[in-house]
Design an enzyme around this catalytic site. Sequence first.
Site, PDB file in Angstrom:
ATOM      1  N   ILE A  67     -27.269  10.037  62.221  1.00  0.00           N
ATOM      2  CA  ILE A  67     -26.172   9.110  62.516  1.00  0.00           C
ATOM      3  C   ILE A  67     -25.519   9.693  63.767  1.00  0.00           C
ATOM      4  CG2 ILE A  67     -24.706  10.328  60.817  1.00  0.00           C
ATOM      5  CD1 ILE A  67     -23.028   7.826  60.489  1.00  0.00           C
ATOM      6  N   SER A  68     -25.314   8.860  64.795  1.00  0.00           N
ATOM      7  CA  SER A  68     -24.764   9.373  66.056  1.00  0.00           C
ATOM      8  C   SER A  68     -23.328   9.858  65.863  1.00  0.00           C
ATOM      9  CB  SER A  68     -24.793   8.282  67.124  1.00  0.00           C
ATOM     10  OG  SER A  68     -26.103   7.789  67.284  1.00  0.00           O
ATOM     11  N   ALA A  69     -22.903  10.768  66.743  1.00  0.00           N
ATOM     12  CA  ALA A  69     -21.519  11.266  66.710  1.00  0.00           C
ATOM     13  C   ALA A  69     -20.554  10.129  67.034  1.00  0.00           C
ATOM     14  CB  ALA A  69     -21.362  12.382  67.741  1.00  0.00           C
TER      15      ALA A  69
END
Length: 221
Positions: A67-69
């Site tokens: 999951i991207s930052a």
Amino acid sequence: MIQSSRVSDELRRVRRRMVERLQHDGLREPRVLAALEAIPRHWLVPEALRAQAYKDAALPIGGGQTISAPSTVAAMTEALQLRGDELVLEVGTGSGYQAAVLGVLAERVISIERLPRLAAEARRALDRLGVRNVVVHLGDGSLGRPNDAPYDAIVLTAGAPAVPEPLLAQLKPGGRLVAPVGPRDGQRLVRIRRQADDKFTREVLGPCRFVDLVGRHGWAA
Ligand code: SAM
């Protein structure tokens, strides 16, 4: 019951602090910041990592994916310049977090994920969040989705060796495409605009590092 409402109040405060940090670091678009504040990221990360959900970090979601930052999601969303009436294509649903944020800011979102388990989990999570304007499809997003094209905005959340041609073809005149492009060990975030005369302009927004876009117009599996 009382305890669970205390927990959700506390999580809301933690989320608010995350958004304040993003604002402090230069993210200024109020609609994007409000969307990040509205989406409970802890519901989109694996249970064992929930305590880390509001750190500004990418987190593993299984299958070698992340999951991207929050800062990455905010920057990519800001770069799409959404007003609220758009049809958006996302390539790389992953956890569904970016899709949920886009769902707050656009009229309709089509998101494509190549890994069946992630697509199924993201659908469940988005359902649970009550997100109704995001549809998740299973498939190779490097081909886009011609059935729903053209799109006002397209975002790739996986790194591509070059911008996939089918995605450029599915972008509306006036539309924006944001993608990490370049070698596997580090890309540049680029924004491409399709002009009214069908010419494309390209801006480099900065360095970034994403997992691979795997597919016909991406890297080999
Ligand atoms: N947007 C996601 C989120 O908010 O959690 C993060 C996405 S993760 C960095 C990249 C995702 O792209 C992975 O789930 C990966 O399986 C997916 N992916 C890679 N190649 C793809 C392709 N050709 N089509 C669709 N999804 C792809």
